[in-house]
Design an enzyme around this catalytic site. Structure first.
Site, PDB file in Angstrom:
ATOM      1  N   SER A   2      12.786   6.587  16.425  1.00  0.00           N
ATOM      2  CA  SER A   2      12.052   5.459  15.855  1.00  0.00           C
ATOM      3  C   SER A   2      12.774   4.154  16.183  1.00  0.00           C
ATOM      4  CB  SER A   2      11.934   5.621  14.340  1.00  0.00           C
ATOM      5  OG  SER A   2      12.885   4.837  13.683  1.00  0.00           O
TER       6      SER A   2
ATOM      7  N   ARG B 218      13.624   1.866  14.294  1.00  0.00           N
ATOM      8  CA  ARG B 218      14.267   1.368  13.074  1.00  0.00           C
ATOM      9  C   ARG B 218      15.444   0.413  13.355  1.00  0.00           C
ATOM     10  NH1 ARG B 218      15.598   6.643  10.653  1.00  0.00           N
ATOM     11  NH2 ARG B 218      13.346   6.766  10.696  1.00  0.00           N
TER      12      ARG B 218
ATOM     13  N   ASP C 273       3.518  -0.741  11.302  1.00  0.00           N
ATOM     14  CA  ASP C 273       3.026   0.562  10.866  1.00  0.00           C
ATOM     15  C   ASP C 273       2.377   1.230  12.065  1.00  0.00           C
ATOM     16  OD1 ASP C 273       2.298   2.153   8.189  1.00  0.00           O
ATOM     17  OD2 ASP C 273       0.720   2.400   9.685  1.00  0.00           O
TER      18      ASP C 273
ATOM     19  N   ARG D 148      -2.715  12.510   9.999  1.00  0.00           N
ATOM     20  CA  ARG D 148      -1.511  13.314  10.280  1.00  0.00           C
ATOM     21  C   ARG D 148      -1.516  14.577   9.424  1.00  0.00           C
ATOM     22  NH1 ARG D 148       2.867   8.659  11.623  1.00  0.00           N
ATOM     23  NH2 ARG D 148       1.909   8.350  13.658  1.00  0.00           N
TER      24      ARG D 148
ATOM     25  N   ASP E  34       0.803  -1.230   0.000  1.00  0.00           N
ATOM     26  CA  ASP E  34       0.000   0.000   0.000  1.00  0.00           C
ATOM     27  C   ASP E  34       0.834   1.278   0.000  1.00  0.00           C
ATOM     28  OD1 ASP E  34       1.014  -0.311   2.528  1.00  0.00           O
ATOM     29  OD2 ASP E  34      -0.888  -0.208   3.592  1.00  0.00           O
ATOM     30  N   HIS E  35       2.038   1.232   0.583  1.00  0.00           N
ATOM     31  CA  HIS E  35       2.781   2.477   0.787  1.00  0.00           C
ATOM     32  C   HIS E  35       3.568   2.941  -0.432  1.00  0.00           C
ATOM     33  CE1 HIS E  35       1.711   2.271   4.956  1.00  0.00           C
ATOM     34  NE2 HIS E  35       2.462   3.311   5.258  1.00  0.00           N
TER      35      HIS E  35
HETATM   36  S1  SF4 Z   1      -1.939   6.646   7.949  1.00  0.00           S
HETATM   37 FE1  SF4 Z   1      -0.291   5.334   7.181  1.00  0.00          FE
HETATM   38  S2  SF4 Z   1      -1.296   3.417   6.629  1.00  0.00           S
HETATM   39 FE2  SF4 Z   1      -2.890   4.974   6.813  1.00  0.00          FE
HETATM   40  S3  SF4 Z   1      -3.208   5.735   4.743  1.00  0.00           S
HETATM   41 FE3  SF4 Z   1      -1.761   7.088   5.786  1.00  0.00          FE
HETATM   42  S4  SF4 Z   1       0.281   6.284   5.246  1.00  0.00           S
HETATM   43 FE4  SF4 Z   1      -1.232   4.686   4.798  1.00  0.00          FE
END
Ligand code: SF4
Length: 755
Positions: A643, A645, A160, A448, A95-96
């Site tokens: 993070s 990571r 994630d 976000r 998806d990313h």
């Molecule tokens: S919050 Fe993260 S998982 Fe959800 S759509 Fe945005 S980038 Fe993708």
């Protein structure tokens, strides 16, 4: 897509006895969160009770979910474990890596082309090791997990930060780094500090324009982006039970924005309806049989302040729709105050783009509510003022809403439907603008909105609201417009107002899909070959790290004495380097390039003791490695914060650094170093940091008697012949010492599997 019914039965079979034992041991009624946590302790850990916010505890999660960007290194590492299959049900979601530029079909086929080697690797490694693979276009990890794998009372880790979405269906679902995912897939326990608990009591019932999104927008305003740190947020009360399962998912998803470990709702009739609606009636039946354990004890909810560390109460009857932002998701404005805030702060009033969808807000209910507003643009002769994009969260939702005519409604008002992927949410979006230096406003239903997140432009003021509020703003094109109260002039010159949005929780005709985009793994993966092109710059199979040589380690050069803050970003920078995250050797060219050299106050400029010249940190270390000489990195306080990571621990290990010696470590990084077979040491006397000089060499003494709790010695040989011997501490337990001796935790698992 096969959810694992046997695994769920196993969880439910121990749920009652673990809950009972925990009630007895703690001497008090339990929250839902505690019930699930105690049910998922490893056998050894289950013998104890734990202090919230203090004790580190071993858990055994039920599932692992990985998105395509973070899955690469997790799976490359997992291959080192030598297991024929993953230890717990796991999935990969593509998806990313899909860029949103033109529209769903074109963007998807471009992504398949550009990321072919990554997708081929992920598909083949999934096929081989029993991992479910969701192809590009299948949808966004969290929406797909909610539709297929989340179950009440379960515990999942995901690579994630919005993994908590599954809390909407009663799962403790926590975002982790790839190293943790690798451990759980390899069969190792997973460690977490026993979280604190925040209770959110929801009373009343929402109506009109208010939606589940507004609950979390309000909570973010109360708790701020740090208020949930180290805590799990548990929602309860009659108001909670009135929310749809997907609405609960929205709240838990965006709970990541308050820093919470995760968020959760109890099992109720809405959860049951969603499970049945997504063809998981067997799980609903199983959950019904244990439902008293899938919610907190009545005494807890009657007197929550006695059992939670913090309690918040929100009355849904009076909750207003909210708009949060700009630049931070916790700047919360009730809609009645928003227009004034826009004017007073001088934020651009003209709205340029509205974006709905993403993993956070793309349920059938979200789409239908937004479409009921979009429809009014047509019926009330309103011209859409701003650009508008729709990102469906999954192919299941996309197909169903297309069948039911809603995508057509959006397109009818000028909306562009993007691929079922992260796209604009993560900045993978071609923003159309005539002047990027102009201050401008956009609004999304994502989660976000930090500066540059969506379009890389620091002048973009991004706001967050529910999909229906976003849609109304797109039509009005003006952030000082209040969709609840204000009128607009339509194309006929009439004054018109919006009617309240109307939504449908679950499709009346049921969900439908032609091809959900799922690839089941091979039943016997032993013959499947993992596809990695040896010439690839993005992917590289890993070789096992070498075991400890069995002696004290002597003659180490000082690679760098880092000054001040040295986070995992300083150790392994993100940005353009992320494309190499599946290629350890290539990404190692960013090792410590952000750290400041104590001796010259410069980044990425250290003395090469072999040549006497100053040069970049990675190149210097490669010289030492080529000469067969080990090195040491010295650091300040809280080394490795940030993070989780794993590259920040793997890169020094790969390039031949033998020890990291610091005043103090960030805990996750310290654990990551241990897992990779590195020595992570701290000065017994922090002042000894000052004894380290640029041309020193080091011996680490005492390793042949490496024992938990027993300090080691470091002999510092200064230029000119003087020496200092200092004491250094470590926190290795017996098992972690075995990791060090074997050259890494995965080497131990591989040896065990070979027996
Ligand atoms: S919050 Fe993260 S998982 Fe959800 S759509 Fe945005 S980038 Fe993708």
């Amino acid at each position: 897509m096969a959810f694992d019914l046997d695994m769920i039965k196993q969880v439910y079979s121990r749920l009652g006895s673990r809950v009972e034992a925990a009630r007895k041991a703690t001497g008090k009624p339990l929250t839902l969160t505690e019930k699930i946590l105690y049910t998922h302790l490893t056998e050894g850990a289950a013998q104890h009770t734990y202090t919230r916010g203090v004790d580190y505890v071993d858990f055994a999660p039920d599932r692992v979910a990985m998105q395509d960007a973070t899955a690469q290194m997790a799976l490359l590492q997992f291959m080192q474990a030598g297991r024929p299959k993953v230890a717990v049900p796991s999935t990969v979601h593509c998806d990313h890596l899909i860029q949103a530029k033109i529209g769903a079909d074109t963007d998807l086929s471009t992504a398949k082309d550009q990321n072919k080697e990554v997708y081929d690797f992920l598909a083949s490694v999934s096929d081989k090791y029993g991992i479910g693979f969701w192809k590009p276009g299948a949808g966004i990890i969290h929406q797909v997990v909610l539709e297929n794998y989340a179950f009440p009372g379960g515990m999942m880790i995901g690579t994630d930060s919005h993994t908590p979405n599954a809390g909407g269906l009663g799962m403790v679902a926590i975002g982790v780094g790839g190293a943790d995912a690798c451990d759980v897939m390899a069969g190792l326990p997973w460690e977490l500090k026993f979280p604190k608990l925040i209770g959110v009591k929801l009373t009343g019932k929402m109506s009109g324009w208010t939606s589940a999104k507004d609950v979390i927008l309000k909570v973010a305003g109360i708790l701020t982006v740090k208020g949930g740190t180290g805590a799990i947020v548990e929602y309860f009360g009659d108001g909670a039970q009135s929310l749809s399962a997907t609405g609960k998912g929205t709240i838990c998803n965006m709970g990541a924005e308050i820093g919470a470990t995760t968020s959760i709702f109890g099992y109720d009739t809405k959860s049951e309806a969603y499970l049945r609606g997504t063809e998981r009636a067997e799980i609903a039946d199983l959950a019904n049989a244990v439902k008293e354990h899938l919610t907190g004890d009545a005494e807890v909810y009657a007197n929550p302040e006695l059992y939670f560390d913090q309690v918040i109460e929100i009355d849904l009857d009076t909750l207003e729709p909210h708009v949060n932002g700009p630049f931070t998701p916790d700047l919360a404005w009730p809609i009645s105050k928003f227009a004034q805030a826009v004017k007073e702060n001088g934020w651009p009033t003209k709205l340029e783009v509205g974006l709905i969808g993403s993993c956070t807000n793309s349920s059938y209910e979200d789409i239908t509510r937004a479409a009921s507003i979009a429809h009014q643009a047509v019926t009330k002769n309103l011209k859409t003022a701003a650009e508008f994009t729709i990102t469906p969260g999954s192919e299941l939702v996309r197909y169903t809403v297309e069948r039911d005519g809603y995508l057509g409604t959006f397109e009818g008002m000028g909306g562009v439907v993007l691929a079922n992927a992260c796209g604009p949410c993560i900045g993978q979006w071609a923003r159309h603008t005539d002047d990027p230096t102009r201050k401008n406003s956009i609004i999304t239903s994502f989660n976000r909105n930090f500066a540059k997140r969506q379009d890389g432009n620091p002048n973009t003021h991004a706001f967050v609201a529910s999909p229906e509020i976003v849609t109304a703003f797109v039509i009005a094109g003006d952030l000082t417009f209040n969709p609840l109260t204000d009128s607009m002039t339509n194309e006929k010159g009439e004054q018109v107002k919006f009617d309240e949005p109307m939504g449908i929780e679950l499709p009346v005709k049921g969900f439908a899909v032609e091809d959900a985009g799922y690839q089941a793994p091979a039943l016997d993966g032993s013959k499947v070959e993992v596809k990695v092109d040896p010439k690839s710059s993005r992917l590289q199979l890993l070789d096992p790290f070498t075991a400890w040589e069995g002696t004290d380690i002597k003659g180490l050069k000082l690679l760098i004495k880092a000054k001040g803050k040295c986070t995992t970003d300083h150790i392994s920078m993100a940005g353009p380097w992320l494309k190499f995250r599946g290629h350890l050797d290539n990404i190692s060219n960013n090792m410590l390039i952000g750290a400041i050299n104590y001796f010259n106050d410069k980044a990425d400029t250290v003395k090469n003791e072999l040549t006497g010249e100053y040069g970049p940190v990675p190149a210097t270390q490669r010289d030492y490695k080529a000469a067969g000489i080990g090195s040491i990195v010295v650091g300040d306080e809280n080394y490795g914060e940030g993070s989780s990571r794993e590259h920040a621990a793997m890169e020094p290990r790969h390039l031949g650094v033998r020890a990291i010696l610091v005043k103090s470590f960030a805990r996750i990084h310290e654990t990551n170093l241990k897992k990779q077979g590195m020595l992570g040491l701290t000065f017994a006397n922090p002042e000894d940091y000052n004894k380290i000089l640029e041309d020193d060499t080091f011996d680490i003494v005492g390793l042949t008697d490496f024992t938990p709790g027993k300090p080691l010695q470091v002999v510092i040989h200064h230029k000119g012949g003087l020496t200092d011997t200092i004491t250094v501490n470590h926190t290795y337990n017996a098992q972690q010492i075995e990791w060090f001796k074997a050259g890494g935790a995965l080497n131990i698992i591989r040896a065990q599997m070979a027996k």
